[in-house]
Scaffold this motif. Structure first.
Motif, PDB file in Angstrom:
ATOM      1  N   ASN A 171     -53.962  -3.380 -20.568  1.00 44.24           N
ATOM      2  CA  ASN A 171     -53.673  -4.294 -19.465  1.00 44.24           C
ATOM      3  C   ASN A 171     -54.720  -4.092 -18.370  1.00 44.24           C
ATOM      4  O   ASN A 171     -54.563  -3.244 -17.486  1.00 44.24           O
ATOM      5  CB  ASN A 171     -52.270  -4.031 -18.922  1.00 44.24           C
ATOM      6  CG  ASN A 171     -51.920  -4.951 -17.756  1.00 44.24           C
ATOM      7  OD1 ASN A 171     -52.515  -6.017 -17.607  1.00 44.24           O
ATOM      8  ND2 ASN A 171     -50.961  -4.543 -16.943  1.00 44.24           N
ATOM      9  N   TRP A 172     -55.795  -4.866 -18.454  1.00 43.75           N
ATOM     10  CA  TRP A 172     -56.894  -4.726 -17.492  1.00 43.75           C
ATOM     11  C   TRP A 172     -56.657  -5.505 -16.210  1.00 43.75           C
ATOM     12  O   TRP A 172     -57.545  -5.575 -15.353  1.00 43.75           O
ATOM     13  CB  TRP A 172     -58.200  -5.163 -18.133  1.00 43.75           C
ATOM     14  CG  TRP A 172     -58.616  -4.290 -19.271  1.00 43.75           C
ATOM     15  CD1 TRP A 172     -58.612  -4.598 -20.588  1.00 43.75           C
ATOM     16  CD2 TRP A 172     -59.066  -2.933 -19.184  1.00 43.75           C
ATOM     17  NE1 TRP A 172     -59.031  -3.536 -21.345  1.00 43.75           N
ATOM     18  CE2 TRP A 172     -59.321  -2.488 -20.503  1.00 43.75           C
ATOM     19  CE3 TRP A 172     -59.273  -2.046 -18.126  1.00 43.75           C
ATOM     20  CZ2 TRP A 172     -59.777  -1.216 -20.789  1.00 43.75           C
ATOM     21  CZ3 TRP A 172     -59.726  -0.765 -18.409  1.00 43.75           C
ATOM     22  CH2 TRP A 172     -59.975  -0.365 -19.718  1.00 43.75           C
ATOM     23  N   GLU A 173     -55.479  -6.076 -16.066  1.00 45.93           N
ATOM     24  CA  GLU A 173     -55.171  -6.806 -14.827  1.00 45.93           C
ATOM     25  C   GLU A 173     -55.136  -5.863 -13.629  1.00 45.93           C
ATOM     26  O   GLU A 173     -55.449  -6.260 -12.504  1.00 45.93           O
ATOM     27  CB  GLU A 173     -53.825  -7.516 -14.962  1.00 45.93           C
ATOM     28  CG  GLU A 173     -53.488  -8.397 -13.766  1.00 45.93           C
ATOM     29  CD  GLU A 173     -52.137  -9.077 -13.915  1.00 45.93           C
ATOM     30  OE1 GLU A 173     -51.750  -9.806 -12.987  1.00 45.93           O
ATOM     31  OE2 GLU A 173     -51.479  -8.862 -14.952  1.00 45.93           O
ATOM     32  N   VAL A 174     -54.800  -4.601 -13.882  1.00 49.01           N
ATOM     33  CA  VAL A 174     -54.774  -3.634 -12.798  1.00 49.01           C
ATOM     34  C   VAL A 174     -56.161  -3.456 -12.184  1.00 49.01           C
ATOM     35  O   VAL A 174     -56.288  -3.100 -11.001  1.00 49.01           O
ATOM     36  CB  VAL A 174     -54.229  -2.289 -13.311  1.00 49.01           C
ATOM     37  CG1 VAL A 174     -55.151  -1.686 -14.353  1.00 49.01           C
ATOM     38  CG2 VAL A 174     -54.027  -1.310 -12.170  1.00 49.01           C
ATOM     39  N   SER A 188     -58.902  -6.034 -12.712  1.00 48.41           N
ATOM     40  CA  SER A 188     -59.423  -7.348 -12.316  1.00 48.41           C
ATOM     41  C   SER A 188     -58.748  -7.889 -11.065  1.00 48.41           C
ATOM     42  O   SER A 188     -59.396  -8.542 -10.229  1.00 48.41           O
ATOM     43  CB  SER A 188     -59.244  -8.340 -13.468  1.00 48.41           C
ATOM     44  OG  SER A 188     -57.870  -8.474 -13.813  1.00 48.41           O
ATOM     45  N   ALA A 189     -57.463  -7.623 -10.907  1.00 51.87           N
ATOM     46  CA  ALA A 189     -56.745  -8.152  -9.745  1.00 51.87           C
ATOM     47  C   ALA A 189     -56.998  -7.344  -8.481  1.00 51.87           C
ATOM     48  O   ALA A 189     -56.627  -7.795  -7.379  1.00 51.87           O
ATOM     49  CB  ALA A 189     -55.238  -8.198 -10.035  1.00 51.87           C
ATOM     50  N   ASN A 190     -57.616  -6.177  -8.626  1.00 54.73           N
ATOM     51  CA  ASN A 190     -57.798  -5.303  -7.455  1.00 54.73           C
ATOM     52  C   ASN A 190     -59.253  -4.897  -7.243  1.00 54.73           C
ATOM     53  O   ASN A 190     -59.510  -3.866  -6.615  1.00 54.73           O
ATOM     54  CB  ASN A 190     -56.945  -4.042  -7.623  1.00 54.73           C
ATOM     55  CG  ASN A 190     -55.467  -4.340  -7.683  1.00 54.73           C
ATOM     56  OD1 ASN A 190     -54.839  -4.690  -6.687  1.00 54.73           O
ATOM     57  ND2 ASN A 190     -54.885  -4.214  -8.864  1.00 54.73           N
ATOM     58  N   ASP A 239     -60.106  -8.772   5.334  1.00 53.68           N
ATOM     59  CA  ASP A 239     -60.642  -9.758   4.395  1.00 53.68           C
ATOM     60  C   ASP A 239     -61.791 -10.567   4.991  1.00 53.68           C
ATOM     61  O   ASP A 239     -62.790 -10.819   4.319  1.00 53.68           O
ATOM     62  CB  ASP A 239     -59.519 -10.705   3.943  1.00 53.68           C
ATOM     63  CG  ASP A 239     -58.472  -9.985   3.124  1.00 53.68           C
ATOM     64  OD1 ASP A 239     -58.736  -8.840   2.714  1.00 53.68           O
ATOM     65  OD2 ASP A 239     -57.393 -10.560   2.894  1.00 53.68           O
ATOM     66  N   ASN A 288     -47.882   1.413  -7.391  1.00 48.48           N
ATOM     67  CA  ASN A 288     -47.339   0.057  -7.305  1.00 48.48           C
ATOM     68  C   ASN A 288     -46.466  -0.217  -8.530  1.00 48.48           C
ATOM     69  O   ASN A 288     -46.905  -0.015  -9.664  1.00 48.48           O
ATOM     70  CB  ASN A 288     -48.487  -0.951  -7.235  1.00 48.48           C
ATOM     71  CG  ASN A 288     -48.008  -2.363  -6.943  1.00 48.48           C
ATOM     72  OD1 ASN A 288     -46.866  -2.719  -7.207  1.00 48.48           O
ATOM     73  ND2 ASN A 288     -48.886  -3.166  -6.379  1.00 48.48           N
ATOM     74  N   PHE A 293     -47.916  -1.985 -11.619  1.00 48.42           N
ATOM     75  CA  PHE A 293     -48.939  -1.365 -12.466  1.00 48.42           C
ATOM     76  C   PHE A 293     -48.532   0.024 -12.951  1.00 48.42           C
ATOM     77  O   PHE A 293     -49.383   0.802 -13.359  1.00 48.42           O
ATOM     78  CB  PHE A 293     -50.262  -1.277 -11.699  1.00 48.42           C
ATOM     79  CG  PHE A 293     -50.756  -2.585 -11.189  1.00 48.42           C
ATOM     80  CD1 PHE A 293     -51.097  -3.609 -12.060  1.00 48.42           C
ATOM     81  CD2 PHE A 293     -50.860  -2.830  -9.823  1.00 48.42           C
ATOM     82  CE1 PHE A 293     -51.555  -4.826 -11.590  1.00 48.42           C
ATOM     83  CE2 PHE A 293     -51.309  -4.049  -9.347  1.00 48.42           C
ATOM     84  CZ  PHE A 293     -51.657  -5.044 -10.233  1.00 48.42           C
TER      85      PHE A 293
END
Length: 339
Positions: free
Chosen positions: A47-50, A52-54, A65, A295, A298
């Motif tokens: 799960n590479w979303e941890v 890519s999303a951060n 930002d 979190n 994740f």
């Protein structure tokens, strides 16, 4: 003819050395199976979303930002400057100003990150990620390097007080773990400051890293000084040069060339040691990873996070090693002086 050659090959390999053949086949089979499982997990199950999303968090931490262009600009300047250094500038004037440009990158980073002079100020507690990791390394190196040179020269001094004081400092610092020095910088320094005076965490971390690394830099340079033949100093004395001129014009430049590989290792080690600041509350790369793993979205993504972290450190350290190697090659013209 070909059949005879194949038969001879089979006899030499499979008949005369069967044990080695079976061991090799077992090793290759194991590697192939592990590679297959790793490939499947990496592309199908992880799960590479941890990551890519951060990505902004990994790069800039919790920097505001609308102000992230500032650390982004600084990182881009560092990358461009590194590429120019590794490839080698063609114009002589660019080669002349390149060392000053590297030194000027540090105050530029301080200005861009902290703000002022028309730029919105940002507190150091908002700095983080890769930006903070590289900032800690570069600022600490910029302070530790000249301090280490002074300590190395002082330890070679003929004045007993200067010699023994520098030796005591170097040996004491080398005998203390880095984490203890960092705890001293983060927790004890504020107790000695007068009321109303406060030093932020980043500055205290830089101060602690600089004091620690300077002792090791001093020993590397002292080794370079001791490897220079005594005949060079005697020749310089015969030319009428003073002790100060001999040290700064003849001995120190050659010692730096000799110590360059060790100094490069010190810089890489300093970058890796910045991970200890995650224990003390600074959200550099490891601190960002630990906060993400806390979190609920994740939880359980430990392998993905630490593989990504290992890749980032490997990439940055490899880039630093290339810079160090290029610097060794460009300064190798002075090595015949040591013969």
């Amino acid at each position: 003819m070909k059949r005879d050659k194949l038969r001879d090959f089979y006899r030499r390999i499979f008949v005369s050395r069967p044990f080695e053949v079976y061991i090799s086949l077992a090793v290759f089979t194991t590697i192939a199976i592990l590679f297959g499982f790793t490939f499947k997990w990496f592309f199908l199950e992880a799960n590479w979303e941890v990551v890519s999303a951060n990505l902004p968090l990994y790069l800039f931490g919790i920097f505001p930002d609308d102000q992230r262009w500032r650390p982004a600009t600084w990182l881009v300047i560092l990358i461009c400057l590194s590429i120019v250094t590794i490839w080698g500038p063609r114009w002589w004037w660019l080669r002349k100003i390149l060392p000053l440009t590297w030194i000027g990158v540090v105050p530029l980073g301080i200005f861009l990150l902290s703000g002022g002079l028309g730029i919105l100020p940002v507190a150091s507690r908002s700095w983080g990620g890769l930006t903070l990791t590289i900032f800690l390394m570069m600022c600490s190196s910029l302070i530790a390097f000249p301090l280490g040179v002074i300590l190395a020269i002082a330890r070679q001094s003929e004045l007993p007080i200067v010699k023994y004081l520098s030796a005591i400092y170097i040996e004491v610092i080398r005998a203390i773990p880095l984490i203890a020095v960092l705890f001293f910088g983060q927790l004890l320094i504020p107790l000695f400051l007068p009321l109303g005076l406060e030093i932020n965490r980043v500055s205290r971390a830089i101060f602690a890293f600089s004091l620690f690394v300077a002792a090791y830099v001093a020993e590397d340079i002292r080794g370079g000084l001791q490897s220079i033949p005594i005949s060079q100093e005697e020749a310089a004395k015969s030319l009428g040069l003073s002790k100060l001129q001999i040290t700064w014009l003849i001995l120190v430049p050659q010692a730096l060339i000799i110590a360059l590989p060790a100094l490069g290792n010190q810089a890489i080690g300093l970058l890796q040691n910045t991970t200890l600041m995650a224990i003390l509350g600074l959200v550099e790369l490891l601190g960002i990873s630990q906060s993400l793993l806390a979190n609920p979205a994740f939880i359980g993504s430990y392998i993905e996070v630490y593989l990504w972290l290992a890749f980032v450190y490997w990439f940055v350290c490899t880039f630093m090693a290339l810079l160090s190697r290029h610097l060794e090659k460009t300064m190798s013209f002075s090595k015949p002086m040591l013969d």
